[in-house]
Design a protein around this motif. Structure first.
Motif, PDB file in Angstrom:
ATOM      1  N   ARG A 116       0.904  -1.236  -0.025  1.00 36.03           N
ATOM      2  CA  ARG A 116      -0.069   0.054  -0.035  1.00 36.03           C
ATOM      3  C   ARG A 116       0.875   1.291  -0.121  1.00 36.03           C
ATOM      4  NH1 ARG A 116      -5.006   0.205   0.271  1.00 36.03           N
ATOM      5  NH2 ARG A 116      -5.016   1.941   1.317  1.00 36.03           N
ATOM      6  N   GLY A 117       1.928   1.427   0.543  1.00 31.93           N
ATOM      7  CA  GLY A 117       2.597   2.461   0.820  1.00 31.93           C
ATOM      8  C   GLY A 117       4.179   2.044   1.063  1.00 31.93           C
ATOM      9  N   PRO A 118       4.885   3.403   1.611  1.00 37.52           N
ATOM     10  CA  PRO A 118       6.244   3.132   1.992  1.00 37.52           C
ATOM     11  C   PRO A 118       6.602   2.160   3.173  1.00 37.52           C
ATOM     12  CG  PRO A 118       5.494   5.157   2.612  1.00 37.52           C
ATOM     13  CD  PRO A 118       4.386   4.559   1.889  1.00 37.52           C
ATOM     14  N   GLY A 119       5.593   2.174   3.870  1.00 34.23           N
ATOM     15  CA  GLY A 119       5.832   1.186   5.123  1.00 34.23           C
ATOM     16  C   GLY A 119       6.404   1.902   6.355  1.00 34.23           C
ATOM     17  N   THR A 120       5.715   1.936   7.408  1.00 34.29           N
ATOM     18  CA  THR A 120       6.068   2.722   8.672  1.00 34.29           C
ATOM     19  C   THR A 120       6.254   1.698   9.910  1.00 34.29           C
ATOM     20  OG1 THR A 120       3.825   3.119   9.248  1.00 34.29           O
ATOM     21  CG2 THR A 120       4.898   4.821   7.835  1.00 34.29           C
ATOM     22  N   ALA A 121       5.960   0.405   9.725  1.00 26.86           N
ATOM     23  CA  ALA A 121       5.906  -0.638  10.876  1.00 26.86           C
ATOM     24  C   ALA A 121       7.541  -0.606  11.111  1.00 26.86           C
ATOM     25  CB  ALA A 121       5.599  -1.851  10.207  1.00 26.86           C
ATOM     26  N   LEU A 122       7.646  -0.763  12.312  1.00 26.62           N
ATOM     27  CA  LEU A 122       9.140  -1.112  13.075  1.00 26.62           C
ATOM     28  C   LEU A 122       9.662  -2.414  12.424  1.00 26.62           C
ATOM     29  CD1 LEU A 122       8.440   0.180  16.574  1.00 26.62           C
ATOM     30  CD2 LEU A 122       9.656   1.261  14.735  1.00 26.62           C
ATOM     31  N   PRO A 123      10.871  -2.564  12.446  1.00 26.36           N
ATOM     32  CA  PRO A 123      11.363  -3.782  12.261  1.00 26.36           C
ATOM     33  C   PRO A 123      11.356  -5.141  12.859  1.00 26.36           C
ATOM     34  CG  PRO A 123      13.215  -1.954  11.929  1.00 26.36           C
ATOM     35  CD  PRO A 123      11.904  -1.490  12.746  1.00 26.36           C
ATOM     36  N   GLU A 124      10.859  -5.054  14.150  1.00 24.02           N
ATOM     37  CA  GLU A 124      10.409  -6.013  15.042  1.00 24.02           C
ATOM     38  C   GLU A 124       9.063  -6.167  15.074  1.00 24.02           C
ATOM     39  OE1 GLU A 124      11.093  -2.028  17.425  1.00 24.02           O
ATOM     40  OE2 GLU A 124      11.985  -3.076  15.899  1.00 24.02           O
ATOM     41  N   ALA A 125       8.228  -5.591  14.320  1.00 21.80           N
ATOM     42  CA  ALA A 125       6.771  -5.796  14.291  1.00 21.80           C
ATOM     43  C   ALA A 125       6.539  -7.177  13.749  1.00 21.80           C
ATOM     44  CB  ALA A 125       5.969  -4.722  13.398  1.00 21.80           C
ATOM     45  N   PRO A 126       5.447  -7.992  14.125  1.00 19.36           N
ATOM     46  CA  PRO A 126       5.052  -9.046  13.883  1.00 19.36           C
ATOM     47  C   PRO A 126       4.596  -9.299  12.379  1.00 19.36           C
ATOM     48  CG  PRO A 126       3.451  -8.321  15.303  1.00 19.36           C
ATOM     49  CD  PRO A 126       4.468  -7.188  15.226  1.00 19.36           C
ATOM     50  N   VAL A 127       4.468 -10.688  12.222  1.00 20.87           N
ATOM     51  CA  VAL A 127       3.691 -11.046  11.059  1.00 20.87           C
ATOM     52  C   VAL A 127       2.259 -11.722  11.568  1.00 20.87           C
ATOM     53  CG1 VAL A 127       3.560 -12.690   8.960  1.00 20.87           C
ATOM     54  CG2 VAL A 127       5.705 -11.647   9.510  1.00 20.87           C
ATOM     55  N   ARG A 174      12.563 -12.640   8.847  1.00 20.88           N
ATOM     56  CA  ARG A 174      12.696 -11.423   9.363  1.00 20.88           C
ATOM     57  C   ARG A 174      13.196 -11.528  10.926  1.00 20.88           C
ATOM     58  NH1 ARG A 174       9.026 -11.615   5.562  1.00 20.88           N
ATOM     59  NH2 ARG A 174       8.679  -9.500   4.478  1.00 20.88           N
ATOM     60  N   GLY A 175      13.211 -12.682  11.482  1.00 22.14           N
ATOM     61  CA  GLY A 175      13.478 -12.836  12.951  1.00 22.14           C
ATOM     62  C   GLY A 175      12.388 -11.953  13.791  1.00 22.14           C
ATOM     63  N   VAL A 176      11.081 -12.054  13.400  1.00 24.26           N
ATOM     64  CA  VAL A 176      10.064 -11.570  14.262  1.00 24.26           C
ATOM     65  C   VAL A 176       8.996 -12.676  14.894  1.00 24.26           C
ATOM     66  CG1 VAL A 176      10.523  -9.491  13.155  1.00 24.26           C
ATOM     67  CG2 VAL A 176       8.733 -10.818  12.291  1.00 24.26           C
ATOM     68  N   GLY A 177       8.261 -12.455  15.732  1.00 25.99           N
ATOM     69  CA  GLY A 177       7.169 -13.081  16.185  1.00 25.99           C
ATOM     70  C   GLY A 177       6.103 -13.105  15.217  1.00 25.99           C
ATOM     71  N   LEU A 178       5.149 -14.107  15.302  1.00 25.30           N
ATOM     72  CA  LEU A 178       3.924 -14.553  14.500  1.00 25.30           C
ATOM     73  C   LEU A 178       2.822 -14.310  15.142  1.00 25.30           C
ATOM     74  CD1 LEU A 178       3.100 -15.315  11.637  1.00 25.30           C
ATOM     75  CD2 LEU A 178       3.013 -17.732  12.464  1.00 25.30           C
ATOM     76  N   ARG A 179       1.541 -13.630  14.837  1.00 24.48           N
ATOM     77  CA  ARG A 179       0.427 -13.570  15.312  1.00 24.48           C
ATOM     78  C   ARG A 179      -0.623 -14.546  14.530  1.00 24.48           C
ATOM     79  NH1 ARG A 179      -1.192  -7.388  17.409  1.00 24.48           N
ATOM     80  NH2 ARG A 179       0.618  -6.923  18.731  1.00 24.48           N
ATOM     81  N   ALA A 180      -1.135 -15.434  15.262  1.00 18.39           N
ATOM     82  CA  ALA A 180      -2.052 -16.275  14.553  1.00 18.39           C
ATOM     83  C   ALA A 180      -3.507 -15.913  14.925  1.00 18.39           C
ATOM     84  CB  ALA A 180      -1.621 -17.803  14.710  1.00 18.39           C
ATOM     85  N   VAL A 181      -4.237 -15.597  14.207  1.00 13.25           N
ATOM     86  CA  VAL A 181      -5.582 -14.738  14.474  1.00 13.25           C
ATOM     87  C   VAL A 181      -6.764 -15.689  13.809  1.00 13.25           C
ATOM     88  CG1 VAL A 181      -7.120 -13.108  14.097  1.00 13.25           C
ATOM     89  CG2 VAL A 181      -4.750 -12.590  14.298  1.00 13.25           C
ATOM     90  N   HIS A 182      -7.467 -16.206  14.672  1.00 12.14           N
ATOM     91  CA  HIS A 182      -8.655 -17.239  14.534  1.00 12.14           C
ATOM     92  C   HIS A 182      -9.907 -16.600  14.966  1.00 12.14           C
ATOM     93  CE1 HIS A 182     -11.044 -20.653  13.782  1.00 12.14           C
ATOM     94  NE2 HIS A 182     -11.311 -20.879  15.032  1.00 12.14           N
ATOM     95  N   THR A 183     -10.668 -16.590  13.815  1.00 13.45           N
ATOM     96  CA  THR A 183     -12.289 -15.975  14.452  1.00 13.45           C
ATOM     97  C   THR A 183     -13.348 -17.420  14.105  1.00 13.45           C
ATOM     98  OG1 THR A 183     -12.786 -15.305  12.156  1.00 13.45           O
ATOM     99  CG2 THR A 183     -11.623 -13.677  13.579  1.00 13.45           C
TER     100      THR A 183
END
Length: 292
Positions: free
Chosen positions: A147-158, A182-191
């Motif tokens: 969408r754009g240039p991206g503003t998330a921090l490098p440590e932000a999750p997937v 990326r060496g970051v955490g993962l958020r698993a979202v289930h609804t």
């Protein structure tokens, strides 16, 4: 040095600022995957005929001027990619055809196809128009929309949407791999909704709390094998009685990437062709990968 045996990451460009953002993101992604970046421009004008003279092509100088413009956009895009990752191997290519058809065809030999969320020329109306639908539905590899240039921090999750479907499993594979790179955490979202819950529990008056616990247990069990495959990826599980698009969009606000399956079941049914996909692609504040 890229691995020549690996399929490339492909990015479509059209001279728009959105395409520049896509090129920057795709260059970094190709570098993470140890592969080359192929930058493509769809020359649709070579297919155009004058409406008042059926069968009569556009004047050759006009077509040549358009092709020169396409080559210039490719040159600028390659410079952008190199400025992002100096050692990256970059290829450029012009293909005659409609943008959607060109990218779908090229996706046969790609790890990932990346496009900007808005464009001009061959990629106009990418998110809400036929190109996005064609690429998302008919593509033969994961599709990334930036969408754009991206503003998330490098440590932000997937963030990944989990629903237990076949393409949901593909999304988990892509999401875990992206998080690991990326060496970051993962958020698993289930609804879930009331249809997902055991009707007997409602009859017995056990209600929402028990249904929520059941869904949380299902997600934990479903992810157990993935935790073994990717032990270095810290996983956080989120389960809610909610609409999938709303839940994913909320988590996207703190994420650097959202991954969803091409088609799902339950809360993610009809993801690509329905309102959920449109909301994600149009409103997510970070890049979205549609896996298959």
């Amino acid at each position: 040095m890229s691995n020549p045996s690996l399929k490339p990451v492909i990015v479509g460009v059209d001279g728009s600022s959105s395409a520049v953002h896509a090129v920057r993101w795709a260059a970094t992604e190709a570098h993470r995957r140890n592969t080359r970046l192929r930058i493509m421009y769809a020359d649709v004008l070579s297919l155009v005929y004058l409406p008042d003279l059926p069968g009569y092509p556009l004047p050759v100088p006009y077509i040549q001027a358009a092709q020169r413009q396409g080559k210039e956009w490719l040159r600028r895009a390659a410079d952008v990619a190199k400025s992002e990752v100096a050692e990256l191997e970059v290829e450029t290519e012009i293909c005659v055809g409609q943008a959607g058809a060109v990218l779908v065809n090229q996706s046969h030999g790609a790890q990932l196809v990346v496009v900007g969320s808005r464009g001009l020329g061959g990629f106009t109306g990418l998110v809400v128009g036929s190109v996005a639908v064609a690429l998302s539905v008919h593509g033969h590899c994961p599709v990334g929309v930036v969408r754009g240039p991206g503003t998330a921090l490098p440590e932000a999750p997937v963030v990944v949407g989990v629903d237990g479907s076949a393409t949901g499993e593909a999304a988990l594979t892509t999401a875990f791999e992206c998080a690991a790179r990326r060496g970051v955490g993962l958020r698993a979202v289930h609804t879930w909704n009331s249809i997902d819950a055991d009707a007997a529990r409602w009859t017995e008056g056990q209600g929402w709390d028990v249904a929520q616990t059941d869904q949380e247990r299902w997600l934990a069990e479903h992810l157990a094998g993935w935790n073994e495959k990717f032990p270095d990826v810290e996983v956080h599980r989120y389960v809610s009685h909610d609409k999938p698009a709303r839940a994913l969009l909320q988590h996207a606000q703190q994420a650097q990437l959202v991954v969803v399956g091409a088609r799902g079941r339950g809360g993610f049914t009809g993801l690509l062709l329905g309102s959920t996909s449109q909301q994600l692609l149009q409103h997510a504040t970070c890049p979205v990968i549609v896996a298959r």
